[in-house]
Design an enzyme around this catalytic site. Sequence first.
Site, mmCIF file in Angstrom:
data_model
loop_
_atom_site.group_PDB
_atom_site.id
_atom_site.type_symbol
_atom_site.label_atom_id
_atom_site.label_comp_id
_atom_site.label_asym_id
_atom_site.label_seq_id
_atom_site.Cartn_x
_atom_site.Cartn_y
_atom_site.Cartn_z
ATOM 1 N N GLY A 221 0.839 -1.203 0.000
ATOM 2 C CA GLY A 221 0.000 0.000 0.000
ATOM 3 C C GLY A 221 0.872 1.251 0.000
ATOM 4 O O GLY A 221 1.849 1.325 0.734
ATOM 5 N N ARG B 4 13.377 10.438 -3.270
ATOM 6 C CA ARG B 4 14.206 11.624 -3.584
ATOM 7 C C ARG B 4 15.523 11.587 -2.812
ATOM 8 O O ARG B 4 16.596 11.866 -3.367
ATOM 9 C CB ARG B 4 13.389 12.872 -3.223
ATOM 10 N N VAL C 264 17.033 8.920 -1.554
ATOM 11 C CA VAL C 264 17.879 7.827 -2.064
ATOM 12 C C VAL C 264 18.660 8.327 -3.280
ATOM 13 O O VAL C 264 19.884 8.193 -3.368
ATOM 14 C CB VAL C 264 17.013 6.588 -2.451
ATOM 15 N N VAL C 265 17.933 8.922 -4.210
ATOM 16 C CA VAL C 265 18.558 9.345 -5.474
ATOM 17 C C VAL C 265 19.615 10.425 -5.223
ATOM 18 O O VAL C 265 20.733 10.363 -5.746
ATOM 19 C CB VAL C 265 17.467 9.869 -6.449
ATOM 20 N N ARG D 87 1.163 -5.213 -5.369
ATOM 21 C CA ARG D 87 1.413 -6.395 -4.547
ATOM 22 C C ARG D 87 1.658 -7.528 -5.545
ATOM 23 O O ARG D 87 0.863 -7.725 -6.454
ATOM 24 C CB ARG D 87 0.226 -6.683 -3.624
ATOM 25 N N THR E 178 4.270 2.470 5.522
ATOM 26 C CA THR E 178 2.883 1.973 5.613
ATOM 27 C C THR E 178 2.116 2.872 6.568
ATOM 28 O O THR E 178 2.646 3.219 7.639
ATOM 29 C CB THR E 178 2.805 0.513 6.106
ATOM 30 N N ASP F 203 2.773 -0.471 11.869
ATOM 31 C CA ASP F 203 2.702 -1.749 12.574
ATOM 32 C C ASP F 203 3.938 -2.625 12.361
ATOM 33 O O ASP F 203 3.830 -3.848 12.362
ATOM 34 C CB ASP F 203 1.438 -2.522 12.141
ATOM 35 N N ARG G 244 -25.004 10.200 31.057
ATOM 36 C CA ARG G 244 -24.259 11.386 31.512
ATOM 37 C C ARG G 244 -24.580 12.616 30.664
ATOM 38 O O ARG G 244 -23.910 13.630 30.758
ATOM 39 C CB ARG G 244 -22.750 11.110 31.466
ATOM 40 N N GLU H 246 -10.699 -1.166 10.593
ATOM 41 C CA GLU H 246 -11.369 -2.007 9.588
ATOM 42 C C GLU H 246 -11.263 -3.501 9.915
ATOM 43 O O GLU H 246 -12.121 -4.279 9.554
ATOM 44 C CB GLU H 246 -10.823 -1.721 8.179
HETATM 45 O O1 F6P Z 1 -1.368 -1.662 4.605
HETATM 46 C C1 F6P Z 1 -1.917 -0.431 4.398
HETATM 47 C C2 F6P Z 1 -3.396 -0.517 4.171
HETATM 48 O O2 F6P Z 1 -3.854 0.792 3.911
HETATM 49 C C3 F6P Z 1 -4.216 -1.153 5.291
HETATM 50 O O3 F6P Z 1 -4.475 -0.301 6.363
HETATM 51 C C4 F6P Z 1 -5.456 -1.563 4.549
HETATM 52 O O4 F6P Z 1 -6.086 -2.603 5.212
HETATM 53 C C5 F6P Z 1 -4.912 -2.003 3.230
HETATM 54 O O5 F6P Z 1 -3.707 -1.309 3.036
HETATM 55 C C6 F6P Z 1 -5.853 -1.749 2.084
HETATM 56 O O6 F6P Z 1 -5.287 -2.262 0.926
HETATM 57 P P1 F6P Z 1 -5.853 -2.040 -0.540
HETATM 58 O O7 F6P Z 1 -5.477 -0.660 -0.967
HETATM 59 O O8 F6P Z 1 -5.193 -3.074 -1.348
HETATM 60 O O9 F6P Z 1 -7.334 -2.177 -0.461
#
Ligand code: F6P
Length: 325
Positions: free
Chosen positions: A13, A23, A25-26, A74, A128, A132, A215, A226
């Site tokens: 992703g 940028r 790196v290059v 991917r 990412t 995580d 309250r 998600e």
């Molecule tokens: O890994 C990053 C991420 O944005 C996750 O939070 C999410 O579950 C996933 O990618 C979504 O992937 P895609 O863009 O392939 O639907």
Amino acid sequence: MSVKRIGVLTSGGDAPGMNAAIRAVVRQADALGLETYGVYRGFQGLVDQDWRPLTSRNCSNILQRGGTILFTARCQAFLVPAVRAQVGRDLRDAGIEALVVIGGDGSFTGADLLGRETGIPVAGIPGTIDNDLPGTDRTLGFDTALNTAIEAIDRIRDTASAHERVFLVEVMGRQSGMLAVHTAIACGAEAVLFPEGEGESFEGLVAQLRSGWERGKRASIIVVAEGDKVGNAYAIGERLRKDHNLDLRVVVLGHIQRGGSPTALDRIHGSWWGAEAVRRLAAGESGFFLGLKAGELVVQPLSRLRDPRPAPPRTLSDLVPILAR
Ligand code: F6P
């Protein structure tokens, strides 16, 4: 053997800050007298030998742009050992002697395998929005995604208050609650549901909403990751509507969180890590990724990926109901 030509790719992703890393790196390679080849569409570009030289001038005006100028994908084919062996031979034939991989855990696993099986030196830069990865407090894109989610929820809060409604807002994170918990704290959510949350249940959520109502709270924001086990925001929303007759709306923030101009922090970390990756590859290092710990740049072996995925700090998630009083 000293490295003369380095490849760079983005994979998995996309995440704001990836262009800052490319940028860096290059330009760091340029400063050391090395060439950089951009590999297009992640590991698929390695398989297809889809690479082209990148110069410092090619990288003008990309620091502030979301997405990735190298595109991303991917790639299932890269899971096959024979394919990785062929990639190793193709890289050598093209004179690409080291590789920088910008991505998340899947991308780092691919980089690790390629490095160990073919001997091509590899470096990882954490990219990412999920934040995580073990061994680093931050990954590229997390800060931007967090700020995007907060800005959106601040707007939702206005209409939630005006209509005295409950909103379920789904944020990204299929396996991680990092984004959900940090978002919940920063937008003052009444509740948060996330994959690592202990003792979560539908009944617990209802009890939390009821106690807020008692309250005097008439509007509530519930942030849902998600990948939460209680269900996604639509499923939970449906149940709340049916069982409790609530005037409730569901908003899925989705890929809005992945786009946009990177924040200062994501630009700085991308620049820092990109340059450091090249300096270390040029010095003969391999099999590492860069990260941040307590504000300092750290270098981790790619084997650290086998450590457990970091969970959001419990002291932060426990704070959500307290601050919602
Ligand atoms: O890994 C990053 C991420 O944005 C996750 O939070 C999410 O579950 C996933 O990618 C979504 O992937 P895609 O863009 O392939 O639907």
